[in-house]
Each structure stands twice: as C-alpha cells, then as structure tokens.
Design an enzyme around this catalytic site. Structure first.
Site, short mmCIF file in Angstrom:
data_model
loop_
_atom_site.label_atom_id
_atom_site.label_comp_id
_atom_site.label_asym_id
_atom_site.label_seq_id
_atom_site.Cartn_x
_atom_site.Cartn_y
_atom_site.Cartn_z
N ILE A 141 -9.84 9.79 2.22
CA ILE A 141 -10.78 9.25 1.22
C ILE A 141 -11.80 8.33 1.91
CG2 ILE A 141 -11.01 7.83 -0.87
CD1 ILE A 141 -8.14 8.34 -1.53
N GLY A 142 -11.31 7.47 2.78
CA GLY A 142 -12.19 6.49 3.43
C GLY A 142 -13.22 7.19 4.32
N GLY A 169 -11.51 -3.81 18.40
CA GLY A 169 -10.21 -3.49 17.77
C GLY A 169 -9.03 -3.80 18.67
N HIS A 197 0.83 -1.20 0.00
CA HIS A 197 0.00 0.00 0.00
C HIS A 197 0.86 1.24 0.00
CE1 HIS A 197 -2.45 -3.09 1.90
NE2 HIS A 197 -3.42 -2.55 1.20
N ALA A 231 -3.90 9.79 12.35
CA ALA A 231 -4.93 10.32 11.45
C ALA A 231 -6.34 10.07 11.99
CB ALA A 231 -4.77 9.65 10.08
#
Ligand SMILES: Nc1ncnc2c1ncn2[C@@H]1O[C@H](COP(=O)(O)OP(=O)(O)O)[C@@H](O)[C@H]1O
Ligand SMILES: O=C(COP(=O)(O)O)[C@@H](O)CO
Length: 584
Positions: A400-401, A483, A217, A554
């Site tokens: 973007i996500g 998570g 990626h 982020a």
C-alpha cells in the site's frame, strides 16, 4: 474485519475529514493532520505528536487543551511524512519551541528527524521524544530500540501538561524523558486486524491460542499460549511488568497509574473483568494505584487484544498526569476554555516554480517520467504480494505504501514535465511527492533516493551512464547514512548496494547505460532472493527475526522489481529512439 470504507487508498484522508467535521470544538484540519482549534498561550512549547492512522485515539484524538497542540496523521500504519509533520508543527508553533513526540518506529524516526532538521534550519528550537514503553520489543539492555505502544499517552500527557504550565523546552524534554523512562507496557492478541480492502488479517492466531508480546500494527507476537481466563491474563501482564520495574523505583508503596488498553475489538466489559484482577494484584504487590485508565487509548485497528501499561509516578509526574485536559478522546478536570483559533484553514500547497532546463535535460525528463510510470505499474501489479511478504514479520503495509508513493511520484513528475522541467527537477518533484504521500520507512528512503539521483543529473546536460551511476551511488550513500542499515541487515540496502556496484562497473567498462543497467538488474534480483536467508536487523521486522527466515525482505523485493521495470522502460525508449532515427 473492516467493512466500512469507500476507496481503500482514500481511507485515512476521509477518516481525518470526518474526525475534524465531528470534533471542530477541539481540532482544525491543517495540511498533514490536525492542530488545536483553540488558542494557546504565546511563548509556550508546542507538543506535536503523530504516527500512522489506525491507532485512534492516537494521535488526532489526543489534540486539545492540556494535551497535544497538533498531530501529524499518516496513512494506515505508516508514519506521516516529514512534510506533514513540518506543516502541523508550523501550524501548532506558539513561539516557545517545539517538542515532537512519537512511538519509536523506523518510519516515524526517519520522518520526524527530517522534520526536526527542517524546523531547526528555520531557527525554530525543535526536539524529539521517541516513546519506548513496549517491553516485548527489545531486552532491557536495548531499551532505546523498543517501540512505543499505549505508553505514548503517559509521555504525551506529561509533556503537554508541562508545556501548559509554562516549562521551558529544556524542561519539557527532561520531564518527557523521565515519563518515558518510568512507563512500561506489555500486550497480547487473540486475532489480527484487517486493513480496509485487505482480504486477510495481517496475522492469524490459531483457534484457542493467544499471541504474547504484540505490537500495535499486528506485528507478530514474541510467543504464543493457550487463551487464558481473564484472571490469568491479568496475572501474566502484571507479572511481566513487575519483573521490569524502572531503575530507581521501589515497588512497595510506589504510586502507579495502570492503563488497561483495548487494542480495537475487545469489549469494555471484558476489559473491566481483566482490570478487576489487575487492581487486586497491584494492591497485593503493595502499590498505590492512582487514576487507573481502562479503555481504548492506542489501538491497532480492529485487532482483538489488550495491553497493560504501568506508569511509575513521582510527585512532579503525578501532578502533571492529573492536570486538566480537554481533547476529543481524553478529558479530565475543569479546564479554562480558550477562544477558538482564527480559522486559517488548511495550509495551501504553494505551487513550486520550475527552474530553467536545457532541451536535452527536458528530453531526459520525459524518459524519467516513463521510467517512473513503469515503476508504478510494477508496484501496482505486485502490491498485494508485497503486503503479504511484509506481513510475515512486519506490518503488511509495504504494498500500500509503495503504491501511494510511486503514484504520487508519477503525478508530480508528469506535472513537472508538462511545465518544462529538466530531469533533475522532475526527479526532485517525484521524490518529494513520494516521501510526502507514502510516509513510512520506504517513503522516506525512496524520496531520498530520487532526490540524490536528481542532484547527480542536474537540469543542464543529457544524463549519461556515468551521471546515472553516480546518482545511484549517492542514493545508496544517503540511504545508508540516514537509515544506518548495512549490507546483511535484510533491507533494501542488500539490493541497492550490489545494484550500484554492478551498474558502476558496467558504465566504467564503457557499456551503454541500458546495457549496464540490465546486468545490474540481474544482480539486484539475485540479491533480493538471497535476503530470504537473512535475519532482519533493522526496521519493523527486527523483533520477529526468525519468522522472516525463508521469506525475502519486502523492501528488497520491491526495489528489484522497480529496477527491472525501469530496465524494460529503457529498452522500450531505445527502440522508439532507434525507429525514429531509422525513419529519419
Ligand atoms: N534502516 C533502514 N534502512 C534501509 N531500509 C530499511 C530500513 N528499515 C526498513 N527498511 C526497508 O523498509 C522496508 C519497509 O518499508 P515500509 O513497509 O514502508 O516500512 P514500515 O511500514 O515498516 O515503516 C523494509 O522491508 C526494508 O527493506
Ligand atoms: O503506525 C505507525 C507507523 O509506523 P512506521 O513503521 O514508522 O511507518 C506508527 O507511527 C505508530 O506510532
């Protein structure tokens, strides 16, 4: 640099449309990705693979007889959502159980696990295999944390051949695990990839230098060297891989499949020059090479780079690896062609019904929609910056996500409100749409958060501060439970936990929701800034911990921005309400 696209946000969808239009002999489109367009033997195991787009031929190009039964295809570099995976699995199911196969990335793990739970609840025996071949992404003592790169192919191929041969689900899982255990890869890159619409590549490598230990990626490598010659590169990759031979394997006289994989813009001719030396080195090491593969098998968009995989065979693995297959991007041997599947078209989304709600809750739903709208605006305005921060140690797709997720959430919430939904139903619609359309780690977690808040609010009462604070606490618990991140791991949890605590305290002190929320926002902003001093312990950024020092996380930043935007929306709503009261 990618030049051919229309609307960047539509790129993945349009790509799938064109792929299906050009490969109808093998695949048909289903909601969430593609499934085989040929009939499979009833009662056999279905292998459903998937991951982000941008890695072609992974994952759609590996669907066909002798290979996968379906592929869930996410947005660029973002895992497909649990709903997409579920849909593809349902379309691919042959009645013999389902094996989900994917590379071991945070978002993939979250979404595939959710899809597995959902399928199991319906009584379908469903298992998973997360491929972990990349030796650069974690030390041997932490193999389970490694990511999957070109080794996806060996694991998927073996599992698929086993299912085609009629193995039971237990046996398919066992052989897939053995293939994963015996597959190791190592990658390098010379330039980063540029996603459609992006101004800059995800990362750059200085002129004349090569990043060592790359993922797929554009994650930064774990080191850098001068660009070697083709022979020196072959020597580097072979040396790295021979230094980590799987337990139970003797190098001399072992049979091994080498895969020299192009990551996107290395020419086949260049790969052949490198492979020439790889072959010599493997022979010098006393290995018997079986069926080498040289070409683009798992790519990283237009990244200039390559990886070498060694797949250490045993008799059964060799037999399965060499079995015939017929997929758009991988064909071998003679296969008995099966009839085309009935064209059941794309699975239509069933319109969800709206449960009854009180007038108070419907009024609250309008405020929820306004808050989501504010979140959408702030994410839109900061999408590039969020991507930039994410690219420092991650994969650059956070902006973007988030944008795709929050946009879908607003659309779904607006639809729910227009149909008379209460606050809980509105948030449920929004959460499902967010997770479904965004994919990726943050998509799974934000979807979960919205649904947790929804459950705390219900459709009966006008939600008060206590209910909202309880919803935020439930959201934090759900995210941490699922998570597994804790405070200090450099994730959005570092913002969510102080936000939750300060909000709860404010509400318990008898302050209004807006007021308590405002104080909690201050704590969230400080916490987001403070993540700059942390080392990431979870998610995509983990292998590049030091690179991210000095830059905030982020997901933490986007969460602080969103709670701030919601605060402004609450203030605005209060002003409107007060002026209505005054006018009355
Ligand atoms: N296990 C986790 N628990 C909570 N948050 C996480 C976890 N892993 C990653 N994150 C958050 O998700 C953010 C990345 O989201 P996104 O860009 O969608 O992910 P990716 O592209 O890595 O799947 C990170 O910045 C971090 O805040
Ligand atoms: O591209 C991918 C998405 O990664 P996440 O970080 O899990 O969103 C991955 O599916 C490739 O296998």
């Amino acid at each position: 640099m990618t030049r051919l696209f229309n609307e960047p946000a539509a790129f993945a969808d349009e790509m799938i449309e064109g792929f299906v239009a050009s490969h109808g002999r093998w695949v048909r489109r289903v909601s969430g990705g593609v499934a085989r367009n040929t009939r499979s033997t009833p009662g056999t195991v279905a292998l459903v693979i998937g991951g982000g787009s941008g890695h072609y031929p992974a994952f759609g190009g590996l669907v066909g007889q002798g290979l996968a039964h379906g592929a869930a295809m996410g947005n660029l570099f973002a895992s497909p959502s649990a709903q997409q995976i579920y849909n593809v699995a349902k379309a691919a199911d042959n009645g013999g159980g389902i094996l989900l196969g994917y590379g071991n990335y945070a978002g993939d793990v979250l979404h595939f696990t959710k899809a597995q739970e959902k399928l199991r609840k319906e009584g379908i025996d469903c298992r998973s295999i997360a491929v972990t071949d990349d030796i650069s992404s974690a030390p041997p003592s932490e193999r389970a944390k490694r990511r999957g790169i070109a080794g996806d192919l060996t694991v998927f191929k073996v599992a698929a051949a086993a299912s085609e041969a009629g193995y039971t689900l237990d046996d398919v899982v066992q052989i897939a695990e053995r293939a994963n255990h015996r597959t190791r890869s190592f990658g390098v890159a010379f330039t980063g990839c540029t996603l459609p619409g992006a101004e800059q590549p995800l990362f750059t490598v200085p002129e004349g230098r090569m990043a060592v230990g790359m993922g797929i990626h554009g994650e930064p490598g774990i080191g850098e060297t001068d660009i070697p010659t083709a022979d020196q590169l072959a020597e580097l990759m072979v040396t790295k891989l021979l230094a980590e031979v799987p337990e139970g394997v003797e190098i001399r006289r072992s049979r091994v499949v080498p895969i020299l994989n192009g990551l996107g813009s290395v020419k086949y001719e260049e790969l052949f020059v490198v492979y020439r030396r790889v072959a010599q080195l493997l022979a010098e090491a006393g290995l018997d090479v079986v069926d080498p593969q040289v070409g683009e098998l798992v790519t990283s968009f237009d990244m200039a780079g390559t990886s070498l995989t060694l797949f250490w065979l045993d008799e059964e693995l060799e037999h399965l690896w060499l079995a015939p297959a017929d997929a758009p991007a991988f064909r071998r041997g003679a296969i008995t062609a099966q009839a085309l599947a009935f064209d059941d078209g794309e699975l239509a989304d069933v319109e969800r019904s709206i449960p009854a709600a009180t007038a108070e809750s419907r009024a609250a739903a309008v405020r929820v929609l306004a808050a989501l709208g504010a979140a959408k605006d702030v994410v839109g305005a900061n999408a590039d910056e969020l991507g930039r921060i994410d690219a420092i140690a991650g994969d650059g797709d956070h902006g973007i996500g988030m944008e795709r997720g929050v946009r879908a959430a607003v659309e779904a919430a607006a639809d729910a409100v227009a149909r008379g939904a209460g606050a809980a139903t509105t948030l449920h619609f929004a959460g499902d749409a967010w997770a479904d359309k965004a994919g990726g780690t943050s998509g799974a977690l934000w979807g979960m958060a919205l649904r947790a808040v929804a459950d705390a609010l219900g459709d009966a009462n006008a939600p008060d501060g206590g209910a909202v604070a309880a919803g935020v606490a439930d959201a934090a618990a759900a995210i941490m439970n699922f998570g597994k991140a804790k405070v200090g791991d450099k994730t959005l949890v570092d913002v969510l936990v102080p936000f939750r605590d300060v909000l709860k305290e404010g509400v318990q002190d008898g302050r209004s929701l807006t007021d308590a929320w405002g104080t909690a926002v201050v704590a969230a902003q400080q916490a987001a800034e403070d993540t700059a001093n942390l080392l990431p312990l979870m998610g995509r950024a983990r292998p590049h911990a030091e690179k991210s020092l000095g830059t905030p996380d982020a997901g933490a930043v986007s969460m602080a921005l969103i709670v701030q935007a919601i605060y402004e929306s609450l203030l605005k709503e209060n002003t409107v309400e007060n002026s209505i009261k005054e006018t009355a």
